[in-house]
Design a protein around this motif. Structure first.
Motif, PDB file in Angstrom:
ATOM      1  N   PHE A 111       0.867  -1.183   0.000  1.00  0.00           N
ATOM      2  CA  PHE A 111       0.000   0.000   0.000  1.00  0.00           C
ATOM      3  C   PHE A 111       0.899   1.226   0.000  1.00  0.00           C
ATOM      4  N   ASN A 112       0.494   2.268  -0.738  1.00  0.00           N
ATOM      5  CA  ASN A 112       1.187   3.551  -0.606  1.00  0.00           C
ATOM      6  C   ASN A 112       0.231   4.695  -0.882  1.00  0.00           C
ATOM      7  N   ALA A 113       0.413   5.782  -0.143  1.00  0.00           N
ATOM      8  CA  ALA A 113      -0.364   7.013  -0.337  1.00  0.00           C
ATOM      9  C   ALA A 113       0.382   8.103   0.405  1.00  0.00           C
ATOM     10  N   ILE A 136       5.708   0.517 -10.380  1.00  0.00           N
ATOM     11  CA  ILE A 136       7.020   0.974  -9.905  1.00  0.00           C
ATOM     12  C   ILE A 136       6.858   2.303  -9.179  1.00  0.00           C
ATOM     13  N   CYS A 137       7.191   2.306  -7.889  1.00  0.00           N
ATOM     14  CA  CYS A 137       7.068   3.540  -7.098  1.00  0.00           C
ATOM     15  C   CYS A 137       8.418   4.233  -7.052  1.00  0.00           C
ATOM     16  N   ILE A 138       8.385   5.540  -7.182  1.00  0.00           N
ATOM     17  CA  ILE A 138       9.592   6.362  -7.179  1.00  0.00           C
ATOM     18  C   ILE A 138      10.349   6.243  -5.855  1.00  0.00           C
ATOM     19  N   GLU A 139       9.636   5.789  -4.801  1.00  0.00           N
ATOM     20  CA  GLU A 139      10.277   5.674  -3.484  1.00  0.00           C
ATOM     21  C   GLU A 139      11.179   4.445  -3.383  1.00  0.00           C
ATOM     22  N   LEU A 195       5.283   5.830 -13.702  1.00  0.00           N
ATOM     23  CA  LEU A 195       5.575   5.561 -12.299  1.00  0.00           C
ATOM     24  C   LEU A 195       4.281   5.554 -11.483  1.00  0.00           C
ATOM     25  N   GLY A 196       4.364   4.923 -10.312  1.00  0.00           N
ATOM     26  CA  GLY A 196       3.190   4.727  -9.453  1.00  0.00           C
ATOM     27  C   GLY A 196       2.416   5.991  -9.144  1.00  0.00           C
ATOM     28  N   PHE A 197       3.097   7.104  -8.952  1.00  0.00           N
ATOM     29  CA  PHE A 197       2.373   8.311  -8.529  1.00  0.00           C
ATOM     30  C   PHE A 197       1.481   8.865  -9.632  1.00  0.00           C
ATOM     31  N   LYS A 198       1.643   8.366 -10.879  1.00  0.00           N
ATOM     32  CA  LYS A 198       0.752   8.772 -11.961  1.00  0.00           C
ATOM     33  C   LYS A 198      -0.380   7.768 -12.166  1.00  0.00           C
TER      34      LYS A 198
HETATM   35 MO   LIG Z   1       4.660   6.083  -5.382  1.00  0.00          MO
END
Ligand SMILES: [Mo]
Ligand SMILES: Nc1nc2c(c(=O)[nH]1)N[C@H]1C(S)=C(S)[C@@H](COP(=O)(O)O)O[C@H]1N2
Length: 270
Positions: A107-109, A156-159, A237-240
């Protein structure tokens, strides 16, 4: 850059004189494709840019006290345009076997999991606005009446983490055509129930793997993964990949995004 040529290589004097204009207007890449290609070739041939070239390309003059952040941010916007030319929008992201799915999926937010929004699917209504012919809301039953498809792709998350998951939903190009979107517009923007927001270039919105997602695996999206509706964009990337989508709009005005507006590269993909 030692041998100045227009427009990217506009001589120093021009660069200084035009500093007051917005970056977009000074770097009209779309109207100068041959010159852009020359610049790209040089960027590939050379491993680094001179400070002067960086100043020129970014529209920032560091001697005037522009912060490194401001310059890098401007370069990032410029880089978006270059990448838009470089990458074929129809290139496919890799797909995987069911046995490769990551369990549990992370999970990410921008907030902890206990703050995930609780959304009631029974009165959910997706808003549609901007450059579209049909602006009626969409409830979940109507979204599920459209053709659905599944995909197993890597998020793929930038983190610094990535995970393989299976998502199912409506190909976003199908949805955009269904609402009569002006697909010659530049952007599609997303507003989310948790006040997150992001946006995509139209080529990515129309990409065959961009999926308006209702299901995670064989179940409706669990709350933490974006119930009731998320956009799965395996070429970004995940944030998009907005979760809990409340509204979708088509526009020619750059909509930015929650992370993009804090300096993350807007293009962020392939
Ligand atoms: Mo992310
Ligand atoms: N609405 C909303 N969407 C969002 C975010 C968010 O905070 N809110 N975070 C993004 C980021 S940075 C990532 S990595 C993914 C995480 O998705 P997941 O929880 O399904 O792994 O959601 C993206 N979409």
């Amino acid at each position: 850059m030692s041998q100045p040529r227009k427009p990217m290589d506009t001589p120093d004097t021009d660069a200084r004189d035009s500093r007051a204009q917005p970056l977009r207007e000074r770097i009209v890449l779309a109207d100068h494709k041959p010159q852009l290609e020359r610049v790209q070739r040089r960027l590939f041939l050379r491993s680094s840019l001179s400070l002067g070239a960086l100043a020129m390309l970014s529209g920032c003059n560091m001697q005037d006290g522009d912060s490194v952040d401001k310059v890098l941010w401007a370069m990032s916007r410029w880089n978006d345009r270059v990448q838009g030319w470089l990458f074929n929008p129809n290139r496919l992201a890799p797909t995987y076997a069911a046995s490769q799915i990551t369990k549990p999926f992370p999970f990410n937010a921008f907030y902890p999991e206990y703050n995930v929004p609780e959304i009631d699917g029974s009165d959910y209504a997706l808003e549609v606005s901007g450059l579209v012919a049909d602006k009626t809301d969409w409830n979940l039953a109507r979204l599920r009446s459209l053709p659905q498809t599944s995909q197993i792709t890597r998020h793929i998350c930038i983190e610094g983490w990535s995970a393989i998951g299976e998502w199912r939903g409506v190909p976003f190009h199908t949805f955009l055509k269904r609402i009569g979107a002006d697909t010659s517009a530049r952007y599609v923007g997303f507003k989310c129930a948790d006040h997150y927001y992001t946006s995509l270039d139209m080529a990515t919105a129309l990409h065959p793997q961009t999926l308006l997602t209702l299901d995670f695996g064989s179940e409706p999206l669990p709350p933490k993964y974006g119930y009731p509706l998320k956009l799965r964009v395996p070429t970004k990337l995940g944030f998009k990949n907005p979760k809990h989508i409340a509204a979708i709009f088509v526009t020619n005005d750059y909509p930015g995004g929650y992370w993009e507006d804090q300096g993350y590269n807007w293009f962020s993909g392939s």
